[in-house]
Design a protein around this motif. Sequence first.
Motif, PDB file in Angstrom:
ATOM      1  N   ALA A 407       1.353  -8.019  -6.949  1.00  0.00           N
ATOM      2  CA  ALA A 407       0.764  -7.148  -5.921  1.00  0.00           C
ATOM      3  C   ALA A 407      -0.576  -6.591  -6.388  1.00  0.00           C
ATOM      4  O   ALA A 407      -1.542  -6.538  -5.645  1.00  0.00           O
ATOM      5  N   ARG A 408      -0.624  -6.187  -7.670  1.00  0.00           N
ATOM      6  CA  ARG A 408      -1.875  -5.619  -8.173  1.00  0.00           C
ATOM      7  C   ARG A 408      -2.959  -6.685  -8.287  1.00  0.00           C
ATOM      8  O   ARG A 408      -4.113  -6.445  -7.981  1.00  0.00           O
ATOM      9  N   HIS A 409      -2.571  -7.860  -8.727  1.00  0.00           N
ATOM     10  CA  HIS A 409      -3.558  -8.936  -8.864  1.00  0.00           C
ATOM     11  C   HIS A 409      -4.093  -9.360  -7.519  1.00  0.00           C
ATOM     12  O   HIS A 409      -5.295  -9.593  -7.360  1.00  0.00           O
ATOM     13  N   GLU A 410      -3.201  -9.456  -6.538  1.00  0.00           N
ATOM     14  CA  GLU A 410      -3.652  -9.826  -5.195  1.00  0.00           C
ATOM     15  C   GLU A 410      -4.520  -8.713  -4.601  1.00  0.00           C
ATOM     16  O   GLU A 410      -5.463  -8.979  -3.870  1.00  0.00           O
ATOM     17  N   ALA A 411      -4.191  -7.457  -4.947  1.00  0.00           N
ATOM     18  CA  ALA A 411      -5.015  -6.341  -4.463  1.00  0.00           C
ATOM     19  C   ALA A 411      -6.412  -6.428  -5.063  1.00  0.00           C
ATOM     20  O   ALA A 411      -7.421  -6.253  -4.371  1.00  0.00           O
ATOM     21  N   TYR A 412      -6.478  -6.746  -6.354  1.00  0.00           N
ATOM     22  CA  TYR A 412      -7.768  -6.915  -7.030  1.00  0.00           C
ATOM     23  C   TYR A 412      -8.567  -8.029  -6.364  1.00  0.00           C
ATOM     24  O   TYR A 412      -9.756  -7.902  -6.078  1.00  0.00           O
ATOM     25  N   ARG A 596      -1.014 -11.043   0.939  1.00  0.00           N
ATOM     26  CA  ARG A 596      -2.352 -11.118   1.530  1.00  0.00           C
ATOM     27  C   ARG A 596      -2.331 -10.608   2.957  1.00  0.00           C
ATOM     28  O   ARG A 596      -3.261  -9.903   3.382  1.00  0.00           O
ATOM     29  N   VAL A 597      -1.304 -10.968   3.686  1.00  0.00           N
ATOM     30  CA  VAL A 597      -1.206 -10.476   5.070  1.00  0.00           C
ATOM     31  C   VAL A 597      -1.041  -8.950   5.058  1.00  0.00           C
ATOM     32  O   VAL A 597      -1.647  -8.239   5.871  1.00  0.00           O
ATOM     33  N   THR A 598      -0.271  -8.455   4.103  1.00  0.00           N
ATOM     34  CA  THR A 598      -0.074  -6.999   3.995  1.00  0.00           C
ATOM     35  C   THR A 598      -1.400  -6.292   3.752  1.00  0.00           C
ATOM     36  O   THR A 598      -1.727  -5.295   4.402  1.00  0.00           O
ATOM     37  N   ILE A 601      -3.528  -6.295   6.770  1.00  0.00           N
ATOM     38  CA  ILE A 601      -3.066  -5.305   7.753  1.00  0.00           C
ATOM     39  C   ILE A 601      -3.460  -3.899   7.303  1.00  0.00           C
ATOM     40  O   ILE A 601      -3.872  -3.076   8.117  1.00  0.00           O
ATOM     41  N   ILE A 602      -3.372  -3.636   6.002  1.00  0.00           N
ATOM     42  CA  ILE A 602      -3.767  -2.308   5.495  1.00  0.00           C
ATOM     43  C   ILE A 602      -5.235  -2.044   5.830  1.00  0.00           C
ATOM     44  O   ILE A 602      -5.598  -0.973   6.330  1.00  0.00           O
ATOM     45  N   SER A 603      -6.097  -3.019   5.551  1.00  0.00           N
ATOM     46  CA  SER A 603      -7.526  -2.810   5.831  1.00  0.00           C
ATOM     47  C   SER A 603      -7.741  -2.672   7.339  1.00  0.00           C
ATOM     48  O   SER A 603      -8.576  -1.874   7.789  1.00  0.00           O
ATOM     49  N   THR A 604      -6.971  -3.408   8.136  1.00  0.00           N
ATOM     50  CA  THR A 604      -7.082  -3.301   9.595  1.00  0.00           C
ATOM     51  C   THR A 604      -6.677  -1.905  10.050  1.00  0.00           C
ATOM     52  O   THR A 604      -7.343  -1.294  10.897  1.00  0.00           O
ATOM     53  N   VAL A 605      -5.590  -1.409   9.483  1.00  0.00           N
ATOM     54  CA  VAL A 605      -5.115  -0.067   9.863  1.00  0.00           C
ATOM     55  C   VAL A 605      -6.159   0.994   9.508  1.00  0.00           C
ATOM     56  O   VAL A 605      -6.394   1.933  10.270  1.00  0.00           O
ATOM     57  N   ILE A 606      -6.800   0.823   8.350  1.00  0.00           N
ATOM     58  CA  ILE A 606      -7.827   1.795   7.943  1.00  0.00           C
ATOM     59  C   ILE A 606      -8.971   1.813   8.967  1.00  0.00           C
ATOM     60  O   ILE A 606      -9.414   2.873   9.420  1.00  0.00           O
TER      61      ILE A 606
END
Lengths: 753, 288
Positions: A407-412, A596-598, A601-606
Amino acid sequence: MSEFLRIFKDKKRISFLLGLFLLNLIFILKDNWAAIDVSNAYEKAIKEYQSMDIDEAYEQNKINVDKYYEEAWSYATDSEEQAAALKKAFTHEKVTPSIEHIRKYADKYQGMLDNASRMITFGLVGGKETFAYQNIRKTLIDFADIEGLDVKLENDKTVNAFLEFEMTDYMIILAILLIVASFVEEQKKGLFFIIRSCAGRNKLVFTRQIVLFLSSFFISLAFYGSTYVTFGLIHGFAPMDTLVQCFPVFDNCYTIMSIGTFVAVMILLKTIVLYMIGNLFWFMLNLFNNMLTSVGIMSVFFVLEYIAYNSTIEGNIYDILKYFNIFNYISIEETYIHYLNIDVLGKCVGILTFSIATLLLSTVAFTVIATVLAVNKRYTPSKSLRLVEIVRKKLSVISFAGHTSLARHEAYRFFKCNGVLVIMIVFGIFMYMSYEKPRPEYDQVQVYVNEHYSFVEGKLDETTDAYLIEQRKQLEKEKEELAAYVEENPDYASTQGYIYAEENLRVREEALNIMDGENVRLRQLKAEGHDVCFVNYVGYRNIFMVSSISTYVSYLIPIFFVVLCVATVFSYDNEYNLGRFLKATPRGRQPVLRLRVTYAIISTVIVWAVMNIIELYKVHTTYGLHQLGTEAASVNIFVGATSHMSIITVLILLYATRLVVLICVALVAMWISSMLQSNKISYVINLVALILPAAFVTIGAELFGWISYIDIYKAHSNVSDLVAGNYIAVIPYLICVATGVASYMRLRKKMCA
Amino acid sequence: MEDIKLEIKDLHMKYATKVAIEKMNLELTPGIYGLLGPNGAGKSTLMNIITDNLKATSGEILYGGENIVSMGSAFRRLIGYMPQQQGMYDQFSAKRFLQYVSAIKGVPKKQAKEQIEKYLQMVGLDHVAGSRLGSFSGGMRQRIMFAATMLGEPKVFLFDEPTAGLDPEERIKIRNYISKISGDSIVILATHVVSDVECIADKIILMNGGNIIKNETPHELIRGVEDKVFEMKCTTEDIERLNDTYKKGNIRQGKDGLYFRVVADEKPEGFETIKGEANLEDVYLYYF
């Protein structure tokens, strides 16, 4: 010559430059096209007064304004005749500042002398060595030439529009960055070592400086020239030999020159500004070897400069920060129209002189630095500065290094490598800079309606009935009293006072009729079983019924930024040839896809949250959103409401559907991205497929609404239909959701099958 | 004890009109298998089917008796795949990339830390662990890919052209790394470069046009062409003529001049039979 051809024969580059040029014109036309009629009337009014002596024009203008207002009040409210008369009144009223300016200008210098004398006599400025004294002395010297200057009335709309329009300033910066980016193309295309090993490599650097300067000149000329001409065609031209002092906006300009000279000087100064910025960017590109890092550093630099420019309070010791500032140079025309002297190391210096001097110094400095760096460059592919590498290694100790959490690597990867963090920051800055509190414009009727609502809001009972009856009685009484007075004093009927009084009674009656009509509607709804009460609809109207171009643009913005965030999520793997490797690992399919989809969606929600919170905040603080718990049927914009939904439920429905639409847009963009082999192509295809149709709808091409998400995002009428029990309104959302789900399914098949 | 056996049964892969793999049957047990064949032989296709990047038209692949497709991520946990393309995120540092690979391979954190350090040392890149991959040379990138393949200590290694684009020194390094890891794993090394496999492979599988031509030890293959190798002394002026005549030939620099070498069933005129000097390249020339 070959370097010129290489840069300017590139079709993509030329297309972008032309695109920026056209975009500049579109922005001008978008904001000004509707004003052509008004401008024609203004030009006609100016011509009328030009034929008179200025004092005569001043008197005639006052008479005309009063005359047209009186004429307007004599017609029925909202009638065409009244609108025409009001238009004439507004037009002549707008000419008033120009006439007053010309009238007072002859005595301007004498006024300055008198004021200075007074200040010195009463000891308000201290001794000769003080800045205050030097300021007064310099001001008198600077303005000495305006004494006896022959100023005359001219059409100032074009000049005002040209000075107020800021978009061109930023378009030309984008254009010059495009040119400078071409200077480092050889690094990406593996040609650097070939070019460096040739005899003419230094000559190439100097040639590029010439290219940069000439590009700066032609870009400035093309953009500003077309801006001025376009405004002139819309608003009408004043003769180019008109002195700038004839225009009120130049009231504080002491440089005697014609408007033609001013425009030419502006183009020249902007050329220098552009040349300086181009060299700054070139310097950054050579320093960091990396386009993204250079753009990032430049952006940070611009943000800091912007903060310094806007935060500095005039008159304190930090004045220099404001005028030795890139944003001051970008808006250098302001130094002509605002007269100010600042303390520079004990000397009294005008901001115009200071700005030009520092601009020239900065330009020379950046030119020299950029040239020296380019000539001496030793390029190592993708290797950053040693300092940057050291910092990066240190940071890696405290960042995600050491973690093996996927999760952290994909977030990076998502936020840093895909640039989403930068996009979010740009989005935040954009929202901050474009925030503007709306200015409510109520007609007289609405003012009274609002007043009635302040008494009856939230209620629908005997007290509201009693209030309305009382108001009606009061109104009738006043009407009778007025009629009786006019009968006793027939001359009063032809006075201004009577016209105002009668108009006031009419407006109040209209407001009361609206309230009575609303009362009847609500009573009927109550009888049908709805739990309704009086609710002021103004705030809700500003959410549900807005349809201007500027609001359409505000719907385009979230779609644009969401697409930017997610456009390279999967093309990134394709560009770096990691697709097969990932699929061959145990967690490189479903887990990676889900993460990645999560994050998408997080960036979309922001983005969604920021846009809609700002909208709600603006509407609530300006107009108020009242009685959220009551039934939506209480608000008269929900005509034919059958549902018992509360207002808050309707609002939640509206904003929830917008979120769903944005998420679907994100999924579609990610699916498109998965099919493309490079990030750049993914940006382009996504923008063409998702943003361009929405942009066309924004400027009025409604046909594109069929292939765009923007109409569904707007959602007002769909939600209103749902409140009215018209469930066909759900169909567009179902189609939208279907596209999103289909995109996700295709992505899953591609990544996981 | 785990049954490490990969069985390929009647595997068939067809793209539109082209047959990439033709009814292949193969059994692989722990050891190094060199998959040798020219471009377009079907080597990469086989790799992609084993890693479930491609779905075979028919047939199946079994690991320990179980179909690898139905095993899903359980099988992928056992494989280490080094694809032909040097795929990695340029913006990642070497260490971060290996951590990322550990994460997607599901390697527990403590083990991942140990393995990353071990394999970085093994490939000689521990001193540049914090540097960005974008700054690495081709050989360094290949070595990082090798380290990434090792993570999770797989049982089945798949190397697809692992020495492509590398200089001789780098090639030797990669070969040496591969020879160290065989142990109790199945190592499949797909290449068209004979020297990659001739010293380290337990068995050579010759593949062409989607078919397995031979599946034997290097020694057996060489013995098979021992009496089919012929040479002729020549000059540089002869080379063009000889190439035109014999299409497939090899030029060797001997102590006393140039020699043109062919591998054929019958001795061509003017050539001498070379006994006892056949090598794997001759095998390659003979079959391809």
